[in-house]
Design a protein around this motif. Sequence first.
Motif, PDB file in Angstrom:
ATOM      1  N   ARG A 176      20.038 112.177 -21.209  1.00  0.00           N
ATOM      2  CA  ARG A 176      19.689 113.201 -22.191  1.00  0.00           C
ATOM      3  C   ARG A 176      20.030 112.750 -23.602  1.00  0.00           C
ATOM      4  N   ILE A 177      21.129 112.035 -23.755  1.00  0.00           N
ATOM      5  CA  ILE A 177      21.563 111.602 -25.086  1.00  0.00           C
ATOM      6  C   ILE A 177      20.549 110.637 -25.701  1.00  0.00           C
ATOM      7  N   VAL A 178      20.141 109.611 -24.938  1.00  0.00           N
ATOM      8  CA  VAL A 178      19.207 108.636 -25.501  1.00  0.00           C
ATOM      9  C   VAL A 178      17.825 109.255 -25.679  1.00  0.00           C
ATOM     10  N   PHE A 179      17.449 110.153 -24.774  1.00  0.00           N
ATOM     11  CA  PHE A 179      16.146 110.800 -24.916  1.00  0.00           C
ATOM     12  C   PHE A 179      16.124 111.724 -26.129  1.00  0.00           C
ATOM     13  N   SER A 180      17.208 112.469 -26.352  1.00  0.00           N
ATOM     14  CA  SER A 180      17.262 113.386 -27.495  1.00  0.00           C
ATOM     15  C   SER A 180      17.130 112.638 -28.813  1.00  0.00           C
ATOM     16  N   GLU A 181      17.762 111.459 -28.884  1.00  0.00           N
ATOM     17  CA  GLU A 181      17.634 110.649 -30.098  1.00  0.00           C
ATOM     18  C   GLU A 181      16.187 110.214 -30.294  1.00  0.00           C
ATOM     19  N   PHE A 182      15.573 109.757 -29.223  1.00  0.00           N
ATOM     20  CA  PHE A 182      14.169 109.336 -29.274  1.00  0.00           C
ATOM     21  C   PHE A 182      13.276 110.493 -29.718  1.00  0.00           C
ATOM     22  N   GLU A 183      13.479 111.648 -29.119  1.00  0.00           N
ATOM     23  CA  GLU A 183      12.669 112.820 -29.425  1.00  0.00           C
ATOM     24  C   GLU A 183      12.837 113.236 -30.884  1.00  0.00           C
ATOM     25  N   SER A 184      14.071 113.231 -31.376  1.00  0.00           N
ATOM     26  CA  SER A 184      14.331 113.611 -32.769  1.00  0.00           C
ATOM     27  C   SER A 184      13.675 112.643 -33.742  1.00  0.00           C
ATOM     28  N   THR A 185      13.703 111.363 -33.417  1.00  0.00           N
ATOM     29  CA  THR A 185      13.110 110.352 -34.289  1.00  0.00           C
ATOM     30  C   THR A 185      11.601 110.536 -34.398  1.00  0.00           C
ATOM     31  N   LEU A 186      10.943 110.792 -33.285  1.00  0.00           N
ATOM     32  CA  LEU A 186       9.485 110.900 -33.286  1.00  0.00           C
ATOM     33  C   LEU A 186       8.968 112.240 -33.802  1.00  0.00           C
ATOM     34  N   THR A 187       9.814 113.261 -33.792  1.00  0.00           N
ATOM     35  CA  THR A 187       9.350 114.574 -34.246  1.00  0.00           C
ATOM     36  C   THR A 187       9.788 114.909 -35.670  1.00  0.00           C
ATOM     37  N   SER A 188      10.478 113.998 -36.336  1.00  0.00           N
ATOM     38  CA  SER A 188      10.952 114.260 -37.689  1.00  0.00           C
ATOM     39  C   SER A 188       9.776 114.430 -38.656  1.00  0.00           C
ATOM     40  N   SER A 189       9.798 115.516 -39.416  1.00  0.00           N
ATOM     41  CA  SER A 189       8.754 115.742 -40.424  1.00  0.00           C
ATOM     42  C   SER A 189       9.150 115.147 -41.765  1.00  0.00           C
ATOM     43  N   SER A 190      10.450 115.001 -42.007  1.00  0.00           N
ATOM     44  CA  SER A 190      10.922 114.460 -43.278  1.00  0.00           C
ATOM     45  C   SER A 190      10.855 112.934 -43.309  1.00  0.00           C
ATOM     46  N   ARG A 191      10.847 112.319 -42.133  1.00  0.00           N
ATOM     47  CA  ARG A 191      10.817 110.856 -42.050  1.00  0.00           C
ATOM     48  C   ARG A 191       9.846 110.459 -40.938  1.00  0.00           C
ATOM     49  N   PRO A 192       8.535 110.493 -41.216  1.00  0.00           N
ATOM     50  CA  PRO A 192       7.526 110.271 -40.177  1.00  0.00           C
ATOM     51  C   PRO A 192       7.680 108.907 -39.504  1.00  0.00           C
ATOM     52  N   PHE A 193       7.664 108.918 -38.181  1.00  0.00           N
ATOM     53  CA  PHE A 193       7.795 107.679 -37.430  1.00  0.00           C
ATOM     54  C   PHE A 193       6.514 106.860 -37.575  1.00  0.00           C
ATOM     55  N   PRO A 194       6.628 105.530 -37.741  1.00  0.00           N
ATOM     56  CA  PRO A 194       5.444 104.706 -38.032  1.00  0.00           C
ATOM     57  C   PRO A 194       4.394 104.658 -36.926  1.00  0.00           C
ATOM     58  N   CYS A 195       4.802 104.694 -35.651  1.00  0.00           N
ATOM     59  CA  CYS A 195       3.825 104.561 -34.568  1.00  0.00           C
ATOM     60  C   CYS A 195       3.136 105.901 -34.318  1.00  0.00           C
ATOM     61  N   VAL A 196       1.947 106.052 -34.874  1.00  0.00           N
ATOM     62  CA  VAL A 196       1.226 107.315 -34.738  1.00  0.00           C
ATOM     63  C   VAL A 196       0.823 107.564 -33.287  1.00  0.00           C
ATOM     64  N   PHE A 197       0.647 106.504 -32.501  1.00  0.00           N
ATOM     65  CA  PHE A 197       0.298 106.658 -31.090  1.00  0.00           C
ATOM     66  C   PHE A 197       1.437 107.347 -30.338  1.00  0.00           C
ATOM     67  N   GLY A 198       2.670 106.886 -30.585  1.00  0.00           N
ATOM     68  CA  GLY A 198       3.823 107.468 -29.922  1.00  0.00           C
ATOM     69  C   GLY A 198       4.059 108.904 -30.334  1.00  0.00           C
ATOM     70  N   VAL A 199       3.914 109.182 -31.626  1.00  0.00           N
ATOM     71  CA  VAL A 199       4.112 110.540 -32.132  1.00  0.00           C
ATOM     72  C   VAL A 199       3.107 111.496 -31.497  1.00  0.00           C
ATOM     73  N   THR A 200       1.846 111.085 -31.474  1.00  0.00           N
ATOM     74  CA  THR A 200       0.806 111.926 -30.886  1.00  0.00           C
ATOM     75  C   THR A 200       1.008 112.084 -29.386  1.00  0.00           C
ATOM     76  N   GLY A 201       1.380 110.993 -28.724  1.00  0.00           N
ATOM     77  CA  GLY A 201       1.610 111.046 -27.284  1.00  0.00           C
ATOM     78  C   GLY A 201       2.730 111.997 -26.913  1.00  0.00           C
ATOM     79  N   LEU A 202       3.804 112.001 -27.703  1.00  0.00           N
ATOM     80  CA  LEU A 202       4.918 112.911 -27.437  1.00  0.00           C
ATOM     81  C   LEU A 202       4.494 114.358 -27.682  1.00  0.00           C
TER      82      LEU A 202
END
Length: 251
Positions: free
Chosen positions: A21-47
């Motif tokens: 849960r800890i590593v997944f939560s970090e991943f989820e927070s990184t990809l869903t951040s609106s203030s710091r958009p994650f570069p991989c648009v494929f991953g963001v959309t997939g999530l």
Amino acid sequence: MAHHVSRSSVSKIFPEASWQRIVFSEFESTLTSSSRPFPCVFGVTGLRKDQLRFAFPDPLTPESLAPLLADYVANAREFGRMTSLVVFGRPGPVQPLGDYQSRFWSLLDGLERLDAAPRPASIPRELDTDHWEFCFGGEPIFVVCNTPAHVLRQSRRSTSFMMTFQPRWVFEGIMDTDSPAANRALDQVRRRLHAFDAVPPSPQLGHYGAPGNREYQQYFLDEENQAAGCPFHQLGRSHDDNTTQKKGKVA
């Protein structure tokens, strides 16, 4: 046997204080951040569309990963157009970046050795070619590695050793050609990388099949924009002969 799971299943299967849960939560927070958009648009959309699948094999070895990847590849098209398989290893003390790189390539080499499916005829075995791609279960797959040792290149950082397997067909018509649309997509990724990382985007990033492009150099990126090396001339044993001798290393 461990299984890959959907985004919503992670919280149902793993306790809140578990490493999963800890590593997944970090991943989820990184990809869903609106203030710091994650570069991989494929991953963001997939999530966002719940098309990604997640696995937490422990220990993370070719033997534990192979059946997970085989099942994922066999069913990936049912998950959606922007699917990927994200694999997390159990967190541990941070190692030098080169150790993670060696582990990454050893895992891919081990997977190829365990893969019983024929390699697609259109994908060469030699890594140092324009059209090489990692393959498993008969599918070409783009692979990305994230590690705790990535500091400047935050887009490749994770609390744990992490591998993302993206089927090649995800990129078809978007980033697999040198078309204007593909160039716009790659430019968008590079713009986001400029804002996300403390190091300029890697010069190794390019279009699959373009002259001079090397997919393997994009799998594991360093912190200093040096051309990434791979210890193998080709991964795994050839399915076309019966030799068990390991292939020679790149000079």
